[in-house]
Design a protein around this motif. Structure first.
Motif, PDB file in Angstrom:
ATOM      1  N   GLY A 143     -55.811  46.107  58.175  1.00 34.73           N
ATOM      2  CA  GLY A 143     -56.227  45.941  59.595  1.00 34.73           C
ATOM      3  C   GLY A 143     -56.183  44.548  60.134  1.00 34.73           C
ATOM      4  N   ALA A 144     -57.137  43.735  59.166  1.00 34.14           N
ATOM      5  CA  ALA A 144     -57.126  42.044  59.535  1.00 34.14           C
ATOM      6  C   ALA A 144     -55.711  41.648  59.188  1.00 34.14           C
ATOM      7  CB  ALA A 144     -58.056  41.679  58.461  1.00 34.14           C
ATOM      8  N   THR A 145     -55.020  41.958  58.080  1.00 33.92           N
ATOM      9  CA  THR A 145     -53.722  41.422  57.920  1.00 33.92           C
ATOM     10  C   THR A 145     -52.807  41.633  59.198  1.00 33.92           C
ATOM     11  OG1 THR A 145     -53.932  41.627  55.637  1.00 33.92           O
ATOM     12  CG2 THR A 145     -51.801  41.202  56.254  1.00 33.92           C
ATOM     13  N   ALA A 146     -52.830  42.770  59.564  1.00 33.31           N
ATOM     14  CA  ALA A 146     -52.059  43.286  60.631  1.00 33.31           C
ATOM     15  C   ALA A 146     -52.207  42.383  61.967  1.00 33.31           C
ATOM     16  CB  ALA A 146     -52.003  45.010  60.962  1.00 33.31           C
ATOM     17  N   ILE A 147     -53.575  42.411  62.137  1.00 33.23           N
ATOM     18  CA  ILE A 147     -54.002  41.553  63.309  1.00 33.23           C
ATOM     19  C   ILE A 147     -53.559  40.412  63.255  1.00 33.23           C
ATOM     20  CG2 ILE A 147     -56.247  40.583  64.372  1.00 33.23           C
ATOM     21  CD1 ILE A 147     -56.406  43.546  65.191  1.00 33.23           C
ATOM     22  N   LEU A 149     -50.590  39.180  61.685  1.00 32.11           N
ATOM     23  CA  LEU A 149     -49.511  39.136  61.753  1.00 32.11           C
ATOM     24  C   LEU A 149     -49.187  39.277  63.294  1.00 32.11           C
ATOM     25  CD1 LEU A 149     -48.039  41.077  58.720  1.00 32.11           C
ATOM     26  CD2 LEU A 149     -47.757  38.930  59.321  1.00 32.11           C
ATOM     27  N   ALA A 150     -49.792  40.097  63.890  1.00 33.10           N
ATOM     28  CA  ALA A 150     -49.563  40.623  65.377  1.00 33.10           C
ATOM     29  C   ALA A 150     -49.870  39.388  66.131  1.00 33.10           C
ATOM     30  CB  ALA A 150     -50.447  41.725  65.930  1.00 33.10           C
ATOM     31  N   GLU A 151     -50.909  38.713  65.862  1.00 32.05           N
ATOM     32  CA  GLU A 151     -51.327  37.474  66.569  1.00 32.05           C
ATOM     33  C   GLU A 151     -49.906  36.262  66.369  1.00 32.05           C
ATOM     34  OE1 GLU A 151     -54.802  35.965  65.463  1.00 32.05           O
ATOM     35  OE2 GLU A 151     -56.059  37.371  66.759  1.00 32.05           O
ATOM     36  N   LYS A 152     -49.447  36.334  65.101  1.00 35.21           N
ATOM     37  CA  LYS A 152     -48.346  35.400  64.996  1.00 35.21           C
ATOM     38  C   LYS A 152     -47.251  35.879  65.512  1.00 35.21           C
ATOM     39  CE  LYS A 152     -50.007  33.577  60.560  1.00 35.21           C
ATOM     40  NZ  LYS A 152     -50.105  33.650  58.957  1.00 35.21           N
ATOM     41  N   ILE A 153     -46.905  36.969  65.602  1.00 29.22           N
ATOM     42  CA  ILE A 153     -45.822  37.500  66.228  1.00 29.22           C
ATOM     43  C   ILE A 153     -45.817  37.165  67.785  1.00 29.22           C
ATOM     44  CG2 ILE A 153     -44.464  39.587  66.848  1.00 29.22           C
ATOM     45  CD1 ILE A 153     -44.838  40.271  63.869  1.00 29.22           C
ATOM     46  N   GLN A 156     -50.299  35.238  70.645  1.00 33.98           N
ATOM     47  CA  GLN A 156     -51.777  34.928  71.311  1.00 33.98           C
ATOM     48  C   GLN A 156     -52.654  35.504  70.428  1.00 33.98           C
ATOM     49  OE1 GLN A 156     -52.144  37.799  74.794  1.00 33.98           O
ATOM     50  NE2 GLN A 156     -50.258  37.339  75.251  1.00 33.98           N
ATOM     51  N   SER A 157     -54.039  35.375  70.972  1.00 38.90           N
ATOM     52  CA  SER A 157     -55.124  36.059  70.035  1.00 38.90           C
ATOM     53  C   SER A 157     -55.488  37.452  70.529  1.00 38.90           C
ATOM     54  CB  SER A 157     -56.062  34.864  70.098  1.00 38.90           C
ATOM     55  OG  SER A 157     -57.445  35.436  69.799  1.00 38.90           O
ATOM     56  N   VAL A 158     -55.616  37.841  69.613  1.00 40.83           N
ATOM     57  CA  VAL A 158     -56.192  39.468  70.128  1.00 40.83           C
ATOM     58  C   VAL A 158     -57.453  39.237  69.644  1.00 40.83           C
ATOM     59  CG1 VAL A 158     -55.978  41.965  69.729  1.00 40.83           C
ATOM     60  CG2 VAL A 158     -54.054  40.457  69.476  1.00 40.83           C
ATOM     61  N   SER A 159     -58.505  38.938  70.451  1.00 47.44           N
ATOM     62  CA  SER A 159     -59.984  38.717  70.208  1.00 47.44           C
ATOM     63  C   SER A 159     -60.636  40.019  70.809  1.00 47.44           C
ATOM     64  CB  SER A 159     -60.448  37.661  71.045  1.00 47.44           C
ATOM     65  OG  SER A 159     -60.282  37.793  72.561  1.00 47.44           O
ATOM     66  N   ASP A 160     -60.335  40.978  71.324  1.00 50.49           N
ATOM     67  CA  ASP A 160     -61.136  41.988  71.818  1.00 50.49           C
ATOM     68  C   ASP A 160     -61.371  43.122  70.443  1.00 50.49           C
ATOM     69  OD1 ASP A 160     -62.461  43.845  72.984  1.00 50.49           O
ATOM     70  OD2 ASP A 160     -61.018  44.731  74.097  1.00 50.49           O
TER      71      ASP A 160
END
Length: 185
Positions: A143-147, A149-153, A156-160
């Protein structure tokens, strides 16, 4: 010839030298009768008494020997009976010991099987707990890796946190459906 020879020759013609004179025969019979009387009166009874005593001793000795032999035979019989009883008792004790040994072995096998089953069950429980822990850790890392990667893709930061947790759970559920691996497995 001399007169002595003539007298001897004269007396010899009347008498046979092989037959004794009558007075010799009579006196010999008298002496023989006296000796026979004394012999039968005193010697024979004593000899009979001695022989009877010997016979009684011999018969008593034989009776004692027979009694001793009978006693020895009875003792031997009793000994053989006791020996047979002792052999039966020993066989019974051996059989009892063998039975107890088999029971002990069966009990030990049952105890060992129960212990092995307990160890296997404990190992499976620990293995399942470790699996769950590893799956949980992998999900967290994934999950942390997916987050990341998602942030990199997205850029923007997904901080919630709530959104991150929901996104991670949805992503992992999709992976589970595709690979056929469940959390409970």
């Amino acid at each position: 010839m001399s007169s002595i020879h003539l007298l001897a020759a004269e007396g010899a013609e009347d008498q046979n030298p092989l037959i004794p004179a009558t007075y010799d025969i009579v006196w010999s019979l008298v002496v023989f009768a006296v000796i026979a009387f004394v012999f039968y009166k005193y010697v024979v009874p004593r000899l009979t008494k001695v022989l009877d005593e010997r016979s009684e001793k011999i018969e008593g000795g034989i009776a004692k020997a027979e009694a001793a032999q009978a006693e020895a035979q009875a003792t031997l019989q009793q000994y053989q009976e006791q020996l047979a009883e002792a052999r039966l008792e020993a066989a019974r004790i051996r059989e009892e010991a063998r039975t107890q040994g088999q029971q002990i072995l069966a009990q030990m096998r049952a105890d060992a099987q129960a212990e092995a089953d307990r160890i296997v069950a404990s190992g499976q429980t620990q293995l399942e707990a470790q699996r769950q822990q590893i799956v949980t850790e992998l999900r967290t890392e994934l999950g942390a890796t997916a987050i990341d990667l998602a942030e990199k893709i997205i850029g923007q930061s997904v901080s919630d946190q709530a959104k991150q947790a929901a996104s991670i759970d949805r992503f992992l559920a999709e992976l589970d459906e595709k690979s056929g691996i469940g959390v409970g497995r």
